[in-house]
Design an enzyme around this catalytic site. Structure first.
Site, PDB file in Angstrom:
ATOM      1  CB  SER A   1       7.394 -30.966  36.026  1.00 25.40           C
ATOM      2  OG  SER A   1       7.569 -29.606  36.328  1.00 25.40           O
TER       3      SER A   1
HETATM    4  N1  SAH Z   1       8.240 -26.468  33.045  1.00 25.17           N
HETATM    5  C1  SAH Z   1       9.441 -27.188  33.394  1.00 25.17           C
HETATM    6  C2  SAH Z   1       9.732 -27.091  34.882  1.00 25.17           C
HETATM    7  C3  SAH Z   1      10.816 -26.111  35.187  1.00 25.17           C
HETATM    8  S1  SAH Z   1      11.111 -25.828  36.926  1.00 25.17           S
HETATM    9  C4  SAH Z   1       9.287 -28.609  32.909  1.00 25.17           C
HETATM   10  O1  SAH Z   1       8.599 -28.864  31.946  1.00 25.17           O
HETATM   11  O2  SAH Z   1       9.906 -29.508  33.423  1.00 25.17           O
HETATM   12  C5  SAH Z   1      10.462 -24.177  37.109  1.00 25.17           C
HETATM   13  C6  SAH Z   1      11.215 -23.088  36.373  1.00 25.17           C
HETATM   14  O3  SAH Z   1      10.658 -21.840  36.800  1.00 25.17           O
HETATM   15  C7  SAH Z   1      12.708 -22.980  36.665  1.00 25.17           C
HETATM   16  O4  SAH Z   1      13.406 -23.203  35.474  1.00 25.17           O
HETATM   17  C8  SAH Z   1      12.885 -21.549  37.182  1.00 25.17           C
HETATM   18  O5  SAH Z   1      14.074 -20.939  36.721  1.00 25.17           O
HETATM   19  C9  SAH Z   1      11.663 -20.853  36.642  1.00 25.17           C
HETATM   20  N2  SAH Z   1      11.257 -19.624  37.316  1.00 25.17           N
HETATM   21  C10 SAH Z   1      11.274 -19.339  38.636  1.00 25.17           C
HETATM   22  N3  SAH Z   1      10.806 -18.081  38.857  1.00 25.17           N
HETATM   23  C11 SAH Z   1      10.483 -17.559  37.641  1.00 25.17           C
HETATM   24  C12 SAH Z   1       9.953 -16.294  37.198  1.00 25.17           C
HETATM   25  N4  SAH Z   1       9.663 -15.291  38.043  1.00 25.17           N
HETATM   26  N5  SAH Z   1       9.750 -16.108  35.869  1.00 25.17           N
HETATM   27  C13 SAH Z   1      10.040 -17.094  34.978  1.00 25.17           C
HETATM   28  N6  SAH Z   1      10.553 -18.310  35.338  1.00 25.17           N
HETATM   29  C14 SAH Z   1      10.765 -18.530  36.650  1.00 25.17           C
END
Ligand code: SAH
Length: 202
Positions: A50
């Site tokens: 993010s």
């Molecule tokens: N928090 C991260 C952003 C990651 S993007 C940061 O600090 O940059 C969002 C993430 O959500 C992805 O890695 C994706 O695989 C995950 N995701 C999507 N659906 C999900 C679910 N049902 N349970 C857990 N993770 C999930």
């Protein structure tokens, strides 16, 4: 961090946590040069880290307190997780993609952060075993607010998440009122990757 302040982040504890956690170690080598630009970047598996502003904003909206236990859904490479670990007692982090969960664990270990538990499963169910949570933060957008997340909030608990509403993505905060019921606030338009799971997209 002057940019985060300039963009309206006010919580001093959050600003200090953002300063304390280096972002470059969470990125693949080819993106490291761009680590301190305020934008999202690829982390592999089709997912993104993010934008720092949105991480700071969501953390601030969560109103973290040092004694809180927090649930994070969508840990990705663990950047947001690390920020939360600086601010609360323990972070329970869920990431659907096992390879990313492994990366997140490695990054947090590198930083010497140990007040965290990271697992790979469908986070739309929440994490009943460790509930209730003072805060729940989701970094992926679903078609509705997953019921288990509401159920797993403690009294005065805050849920900060993006939700798809009429083809738009909105950043919401839902607070479980001590008197019962939920209070919902809308903090504007955002862009997130999809939340995939039982209470998310298929
Ligand atoms: N928090 C991260 C952003 C990651 S993007 C940061 O600090 O940059 C969002 C993430 O959500 C992805 O890695 C994706 O695989 C995950 N995701 C999507 N659906 C999900 C679910 N049902 N349970 C857990 N993770 C999930």
């Amino acid at each position: 961090m002057s940019t985060l302040r300039g963009k309206g982040i006010r919580d001093e504890r959050v600003l200090r946590a953002m300063e304390a956690i280096p972002r470059d170690i969470f990125l693949p080598p080819e993106s490291r040069a761009e680590a301190y630009r305020d934008g999202p970047l690829p982390i592999g598996e089709g997912q993104t880290i993010s934008q720092p502003y949105i991480v700071a904003r969501m953390t601030e909206l969560l109103e973290p307190v040092a004694t809180d236990r927090v649930l994070e859904i969508g840990a990705g490479c663990g950047y947001q997780t690390a920020i939360l670990c600086k601010l609360v007692a323990h972070v329970y982090a869920v990431e659907r993609i096992p390879a990313l969960a492994r990366q997140a664990r490695r990054h947090l270990r590198e930083l010497g952060i140990s007040n965290v538990t990271i697992r790979s499963f469908d986070g739309t169910y929440g994490w009943l075993r460790h509930a209730p949570f003072a805060g729940i933060l989701a970094a992926a957008v679903g078609p509705e607010i997953p019921g288990p997340w509401l159920e797993q909030l403690s009294p005065n608990g805050r849920l900060v998440l993006p939700v798809e509403i009429e083809d738009d993505q909105r950043l919401l905060r839902i607070r479980r009122a001590r008197e019962g019921g939920f209070v919902r606030e809308d903090f504007g338009a955002v862009r997130f990757v999809p939340l995939i799971g039982w209470h998310g997209f298929s």
